[in-house]
Scaffold this active site. Structure first.
Site, PDB file in Angstrom:
ATOM      1  N   GLY A  33      24.304  69.715 124.784  1.00 45.55           N
ATOM      2  CA  GLY A  33      24.723  69.701 123.388  1.00 45.55           C
ATOM      3  C   GLY A  33      24.819  68.348 122.709  1.00 45.55           C
ATOM      4  O   GLY A  33      25.071  68.282 121.510  1.00 45.55           O
ATOM      5  N   ASP A  34      24.620  67.253 123.449  1.00 49.58           N
ATOM      6  CA  ASP A  34      24.735  65.934 122.830  1.00 49.58           C
ATOM      7  C   ASP A  34      23.812  64.937 123.526  1.00 49.58           C
ATOM      8  O   ASP A  34      24.214  63.837 123.876  1.00 49.58           O
ATOM      9  CB  ASP A  34      26.182  65.454 122.873  1.00 49.58           C
ATOM     10  CG  ASP A  34      26.445  64.268 121.951  1.00 49.58           C
ATOM     11  OD1 ASP A  34      25.625  64.032 121.031  1.00 49.58           O
ATOM     12  OD2 ASP A  34      27.449  63.571 122.149  1.00 49.58           O
ATOM     13  N   LEU A  35      22.569  65.343 123.708  1.00 44.76           N
ATOM     14  CA  LEU A  35      21.603  64.489 124.374  1.00 44.76           C
ATOM     15  C   LEU A  35      21.124  63.411 123.411  1.00 44.76           C
ATOM     16  O   LEU A  35      20.578  63.703 122.354  1.00 44.76           O
ATOM     17  CB  LEU A  35      20.421  65.329 124.861  1.00 44.76           C
ATOM     18  CG  LEU A  35      19.401  64.620 125.723  1.00 44.76           C
ATOM     19  CD1 LEU A  35      20.044  64.087 126.995  1.00 44.76           C
ATOM     20  CD2 LEU A  35      18.273  65.569 126.081  1.00 44.76           C
ATOM     21  N   ASN A  39      24.027  58.632 125.929  1.00 49.95           N
ATOM     22  CA  ASN A  39      24.545  59.513 126.965  1.00 49.95           C
ATOM     23  C   ASN A  39      23.644  59.590 128.190  1.00 49.95           C
ATOM     24  O   ASN A  39      23.770  60.493 129.001  1.00 49.95           O
ATOM     25  CB  ASN A  39      24.786  60.908 126.384  1.00 49.95           C
ATOM     26  CG  ASN A  39      25.939  60.910 125.412  1.00 49.95           C
ATOM     27  OD1 ASN A  39      26.787  60.040 125.447  1.00 49.95           O
ATOM     28  ND2 ASN A  39      25.972  61.887 124.529  1.00 49.95           N
TER      29      ASN A  39
END
Length: 108
Positions: A33-35, A39
């Protein structure tokens, strides 16, 4: 010595490793959900050399935005405006496995 250049071969290995990590997450029903670049980190071995050709050297971090694929749609929506978010988030739709793949495509 730590590799300081990022050529096409290294990029291909990196993308392949990220895809494998996402595949492993998706196999257990987790959507990251937050690539985004912030990260993705490399683990440096004790001898201070980065062995990026191995899967264990690359790490995905920050699972605060992750969710299970079987969560209710309301639990699979996120806020944010960074350029790696998939279009469905801007439309208020829930995250799916395809959301992670779209973000990977943006990274490439």
């Amino acid at each position: 010595a730590i590799q300081k250049t990022y050529n096409e071969t290294v990029a291909a290995i990196t993308v392949n490793n990220i895809a494998r990590i996402l595949s492993s997450l998706h196999a257990i029903e987790i959507i990251h959900g937050d690539l985004r670049p912030e990260n993705i980190v490399y683990q440096i071995s004790k001898d201070r050399t980065a062995r990026i050709e191995y899967n264990h050297a690359l790490k995905l971090i920050d699972f605060a935005s992750s969710c299970f694929a079987f969560d209710t749609p309301a639990n699979r929506t996120r806020q944010g405006q960074h350029s790696y978010h998939p279009p469905e988030l801007f439309l208020g739709q829930p995250l799916t496995f395809a959301s992670d793949i779209w973000s990977l495509g943006k990274l490439v």
